[in-house]
Structure formats: structure tokens, C-alpha cells
Design an enzyme around this catalytic site. Structure first.
Site, PDB file in Angstrom:
ATOM      1  N   GLY A  13       0.779  -1.232   0.000  1.00  0.00           N
ATOM      2  CA  GLY A  13       0.000   0.000   0.000  1.00  0.00           C
ATOM      3  C   GLY A  13       0.813   1.286   0.000  1.00  0.00           C
ATOM      4  CG  ASN A 102      -3.954  -0.997 -12.938  1.00  0.00           C
ATOM      5  OD1 ASN A 102      -3.767  -1.170 -11.729  1.00  0.00           O
ATOM      6  ND2 ASN A 102      -3.300  -1.699 -13.860  1.00  0.00           N
ATOM      7  CG  HIS A 104       1.415  -2.613 -15.496  1.00  0.00           C
ATOM      8  ND1 HIS A 104       0.918  -3.784 -14.955  1.00  0.00           N
ATOM      9  CD2 HIS A 104       2.483  -2.957 -16.250  1.00  0.00           C
ATOM     10  CE1 HIS A 104       1.674  -4.795 -15.374  1.00  0.00           C
ATOM     11  NE2 HIS A 104       2.616  -4.327 -16.146  1.00  0.00           N
TER      12      HIS A 104
HETATM   13  C1  GAR Z   1       3.006  -1.184  -7.578  1.00  0.00           C
HETATM   14  O1  GAR Z   1       4.328  -1.167  -8.064  1.00  0.00           O
HETATM   15  C2  GAR Z   1       2.021  -1.323  -8.716  1.00  0.00           C
HETATM   16  O2  GAR Z   1       2.437  -0.711  -9.890  1.00  0.00           O
HETATM   17  C3  GAR Z   1       1.959  -2.807  -8.866  1.00  0.00           C
HETATM   18  O3  GAR Z   1       1.962  -3.320  -7.554  1.00  0.00           O
HETATM   19  C4  GAR Z   1       2.779  -2.459  -6.754  1.00  0.00           C
HETATM   20  C5  GAR Z   1       2.045  -2.174  -5.451  1.00  0.00           C
HETATM   21  O4  GAR Z   1       2.898  -1.513  -4.557  1.00  0.00           O
HETATM   22  N1  GAR Z   1       0.788  -3.213  -9.608  1.00  0.00           N
HETATM   23  C6  GAR Z   1       0.782  -4.254 -10.431  1.00  0.00           C
HETATM   24  O5  GAR Z   1       1.741  -4.972 -10.600  1.00  0.00           O
HETATM   25  C7  GAR Z   1      -0.552  -4.477 -11.145  1.00  0.00           C
HETATM   26  N2  GAR Z   1      -0.383  -5.321 -12.302  1.00  0.00           N
HETATM   27  P1  GAR Z   1       2.307  -0.826  -3.274  1.00  0.00           P
HETATM   28  O6  GAR Z   1       1.385  -1.831  -2.577  1.00  0.00           O
HETATM   29  O7  GAR Z   1       3.500  -0.497  -2.433  1.00  0.00           O
HETATM   30  O8  GAR Z   1       1.559   0.398  -3.710  1.00  0.00           O
END
Ligand code: GAR
Length: 189
Positions: A13, A102, A104
Site C-alpha cells: 500500500g 490502474n 502498472h
Molecule cells: C506497484 O508497483 C504497482 O504498480 C503494482 O503493484 C505495486 C504495489 O505496490 N501493480 C501491479 O503490478 C498491477 N499489475 P504498493 O502496494 O507499495 O503500492
């Protein structure tokens, strides 16, 4: 009227935290709800510390209507996916036209699709010996990592960078740009 944002997240998060902080005293919008599918995800602690309501969702109901009715009852105007790993079901897309985005952790259309998330993305980019990676913020449609691109930013990959080092660079880009891009979308500026 302030717009009400819902953040969907499955993990630590860190992006959710940045977005919550960005809109804390904003006249434009406020994060009203954090939606999560994992009972012990760090994002739930972040929401609790910021005194933001959370909803832990379960798969059957999610598959049925994506909690669209619940979100509407809560008065949610805009949905932000920040590290959320379930595919968005059609009823939720229909309930929020151009209202779900979203982030990515790569330069789509490269390194997108089912199974391409988090560390898997960075491992694939390093294995391919790419010289750059980055972030993509895009509208959500019925396919994984597919809707119209809103914003991209890039970072260089140095020879010898590990997937963890790349993840760190990409997270920095996300934190720098995601809240700002959301605000631009909401204000049309
Ligand atoms: C982020 O880097 C986001 O871009 C990625 O998950 C991470 C969450 O980090 N999303 C994906 O890979 C979606 N395909 P966080 O929980 O520290 O924000």
C-alpha cells in the site's frame, strides 16, 4: 463538491499511502474507502492509521457485481487500483465508465497481462536486458493491463541492476506521479 475516491489494493500500500496523503486536505477529492482482498495486507494498516474506512472483499460477491452496488451506496465517484491483483469484472466497469484507473509497474503494452505484477514484472524486464522501464497509468477495461493510456514515465536501467533495484526506481516514479495524475484527471487540468 469533493469527489469520493476508493482505492483498491492487495499489498503493502505504498501508493495508497501517497494518494491518501496527497488528498488529505484537498478541496478536490478525498479517499473515502480502501478496498482490499487480503486480510493481512499492509494497506489495511495504512488506511486504519489515516482513519479511512476499509472493506475486505470476498471473491464470490466480487465476481458477481464487483461490489459496484456497495461502492455506489458509499457515494464513490472514482476508483483507483494501486497494486490490486484481481481482474475487474464487467459490472464494475459498467458502473464507473472512465471512472477506474490502474497503475502498472512497466511500460505497457510491454510486460502486461495475467500474472504480470509486482516482482514478476521487474524480473522479466531485467531478464530481457531492457535499458529502460517505467510506469503506466491507464483506464481499466475488461482486459488485464489494456485500457487507454493516460500517462507514462520512464527510468533508466543500469547494467547490473537487480529486479529489486528496478522495483525501487519504479516505486519512486509511482509515488512522484500517481497522486498528481489522479488530481489532473479529476480537475481536467
Ligand atoms: C506497484 O508497483 C504497482 O504498480 C503494482 O503493484 C505495486 C504495489 O505496490 N501493480 C501491479 O503490478 C498491477 N499489475 P504498493 O502496494 O507499495 O503500492
Amino acid at each position: 463538491m469533493k469527489q469520493k475516491l476508493a482505492i483498491f489494493a492487495s499489498g503493502a500500500g505504498s501508493n495508497a499511502k501517497k494518494i491518501i496523503e496527497h488528498f488529505k486536505n484537498s478541496p478536490v477529492a478525498a479517499v473515502a474507502l480502501v478496498v482490499c482482498n487480503k486480510p493481512h495486507a499492509g494497506v489495511l494498516d495504512i488506511a486504519a492509521a489515516a482513519e479511512i474506512e476499509t472493506a475486505l472483499i470476498e471473491r464470490d460477491q466480487y465476481k458477481k457485481d464487483g461490489y459496484a452496488q456497495f461502492l455506489k451506496e458509499k457515494g464513490i465517484d472514482f476508483v483507483i487500483l494501486a497494486g490490486f491483483l484481481w481482474k475487474i469484472p464487467q459490472p464494475l466497469i459498467d458502473a464507473f465508465p472512465r471512472g477506474i484507473i490502474n497503475i502498472h509497474p512497466a511500460l505497457l503494452p510491454k510486460y502486461g497481462g495475467k500474472g504480470m505484477y509486482g516482482a514478476f514484472v521487474h524480473e522479466a524486464v531485467i531478464a530481457a536486458k531492457d535499458a529502460v522501464s517505467g510506469i503506466t497509468i491507464h483506464y481499466v477495461d475488461e482486459h488485464y493491463d489494456h485500457g487507454d493510456v493516460i500517462f507514462q514515465a520512464t527510468c533508466d536501467i543500469a547494467p547490473g541492476d537487480t529486479p529489486d533495484q528496478l522495483a525501487e526506481k519504479v516505486h519512486q516514479l509511482e509515488h512522484e506521479h500517481f497522486p498528481r495524475v489522479i488530481e489532473q484527471l479529476l480537475t481536467g487540468k
